[in-house]
Design a protein around this motif. Structure first.
Motif, PDB file in Angstrom:
ATOM      1  N   VAL A 162     -36.158  23.568  32.657  1.00 34.21           N
ATOM      2  CA  VAL A 162     -35.076  23.916  33.583  1.00 34.21           C
ATOM      3  C   VAL A 162     -35.690  24.723  34.732  1.00 34.21           C
ATOM      4  O   VAL A 162     -36.187  25.833  34.521  1.00 34.21           O
ATOM      5  N   PRO A 163     -35.674  24.178  35.962  1.00 29.18           N
ATOM      6  CA  PRO A 163     -36.315  24.881  37.083  1.00 29.18           C
ATOM      7  C   PRO A 163     -35.528  26.115  37.536  1.00 29.18           C
ATOM      8  O   PRO A 163     -34.315  26.227  37.285  1.00 29.18           O
ATOM      9  N   PRO A 164     -36.193  27.053  38.219  1.00 32.18           N
ATOM     10  CA  PRO A 164     -35.553  28.316  38.634  1.00 32.18           C
ATOM     11  C   PRO A 164     -34.326  28.140  39.511  1.00 32.18           C
ATOM     12  O   PRO A 164     -33.397  28.955  39.463  1.00 32.18           O
ATOM     13  N   GLU A 165     -34.297  27.071  40.330  1.00 36.32           N
ATOM     14  CA  GLU A 165     -33.175  26.901  41.264  1.00 36.32           C
ATOM     15  C   GLU A 165     -31.849  26.588  40.571  1.00 36.32           C
ATOM     16  O   GLU A 165     -30.795  26.555  41.231  1.00 36.32           O
ATOM     17  N   CYS A 166     -31.870  26.403  39.258  1.00 33.99           N
ATOM     18  CA  CYS A 166     -30.631  26.136  38.511  1.00 33.99           C
ATOM     19  C   CYS A 166     -29.882  27.424  38.170  1.00 33.99           C
ATOM     20  O   CYS A 166     -28.814  27.371  37.560  1.00 33.99           O
ATOM     21  N   PHE A 167     -30.452  28.583  38.562  1.00 34.91           N
ATOM     22  CA  PHE A 167     -29.868  29.877  38.195  1.00 34.91           C
ATOM     23  C   PHE A 167     -29.536  30.711  39.424  1.00 34.91           C
ATOM     24  O   PHE A 167     -30.122  30.545  40.487  1.00 34.91           O
ATOM     25  N   VAL A 168     -28.597  31.643  39.215  1.00 30.56           N
ATOM     26  CA  VAL A 168     -28.323  32.700  40.182  1.00 30.56           C
ATOM     27  C   VAL A 168     -28.296  34.019  39.398  1.00 30.56           C
ATOM     28  O   VAL A 168     -27.520  34.149  38.455  1.00 30.56           O
ATOM     29  N   PRO A 169     -29.115  35.013  39.769  1.00 30.30           N
ATOM     30  CA  PRO A 169     -30.198  34.911  40.753  1.00 30.30           C
ATOM     31  C   PRO A 169     -31.314  34.021  40.217  1.00 30.30           C
ATOM     32  O   PRO A 169     -31.436  33.805  39.015  1.00 30.30           O
TER      33      PRO A 169
END
Length: 270
Positions: A174-181
């Motif tokens: 799961v890449p980082p851009e799937c989360f906030v922050p």
């Protein structure tokens, strides 16, 4: 309060990174494949992104959330589900065995904060047959360590003890851009299925843990030096294990052999 109206700043001390990618969320739930009759518990539901899809398939769900500020939102969001049970608690201290029964072992799901993932997994592994399976989102590095094989740099105490207790399957990243922050690391999904009885059974699991810990404390040491308080060169030779090898080259079977030799009282006095 709608999700659009609810404002919550992720807290660093809780290791909060909220998953928002609907494609990844759906893929996680599909991997879990929740059923109506499941005894399901989610650790760290956050804003309920995975919770919502789990409840659609399994209307009886326990969630364990540490952050008090998220509790009112979660209760309001899922109040239409009479068997939605929220426990405001620290998962590391929570008694998961109280939710399990012989007829209904737990299925555990969680997007785990990176800072508690390893101790929490060891906490859950102690429950053995009370857990049917576990699906976790963890730091990719942790997943790689859990699923590592002998002879690799990732292979260590976490690999041995997790694979001793469970069948381990790394599912997808799961890449980082799937989360906030957005976290600074990549994540991955792992499936753990505890054995009802380990294929290689240690006479004393505590002894196995201690030996594995001693072997990996100083990875560059040979077994001869790392385990000298547990066994001699001759003991290792008798077991068919090279005393000049390092811990990273010893299979789970090898560690179990050493532990059982020690548990039988055949090792030197410590």
């Amino acid at each position: 309060m709608s999700k659009q109206q609810f404002q919550h700043t992720a807290r660093k001390r809780f290791g909060q990174n909220f998953l928002h990618d609907l494609g990844i969320i759906s893929r996680i739930v599909a991997s879990i494949n929740p059923q109506p009759e499941d005894n399901l518990v989610e650790i760290g539901p956050g804003k309920g992104a995975i919770t919502e899809l789990l409840l659609a398939e399994c209307p009886r769900l326990h969630v364990v959330e540490l952050d008090r500020d998220l509790v009112p939102f979660l209760l309001a969001s899922f109040s239409t589900f009479p068997e939605f049970h929220l426990h405001q608690a620290d998962a590391l201290k929570f008694d998961f065995s109280a939710l399990a029964s012989p007829e209904k072992p737990l299925r555990v799901v969680g997007n785990l904060p990176y800072n508690i993932s390893t101790p929490l997994i060891f906490h859950l592994l102690k429950l053995g047959s009370q857990i049917k399976d576990m699906h976790f989102m963890l730091q990719k590095e942790v997943v790689e360590r859990m699923s590592a094989t002998p002879g690799t740099k990732e292979y260590g105490k976490l690999s041995v003890m997790t694979q001793y207790h469970c069948q381990v399957e790394q599912l997808f990243n799961v890449p980082p851009e799937c989360f906030v922050p957005r976290p600074k690391v990549e994540s991955a999904i792992i499936r753990l299925q505890p054995y009802s009885r380990p294929p290689l059974e240690a006479l004393n699991v505590k002894t196995l843990e201690q030996i594995v810990n001693s072997a990996f404390q100083q990875r560059r040491k040979t077994l001869r030096n790392a385990l000298k308080q547990w066994c001699t060169d001759k003991d290792l030779e008798t077991l068919g294990i090279d005393s000049s090898a390092r811990a990273e080259n010893i299979s789970i079977e090898g560690f179990v052999k050493i532990a059982n030799h020690c548990s039988n009282g055949d090792s030197p006095a410590r």
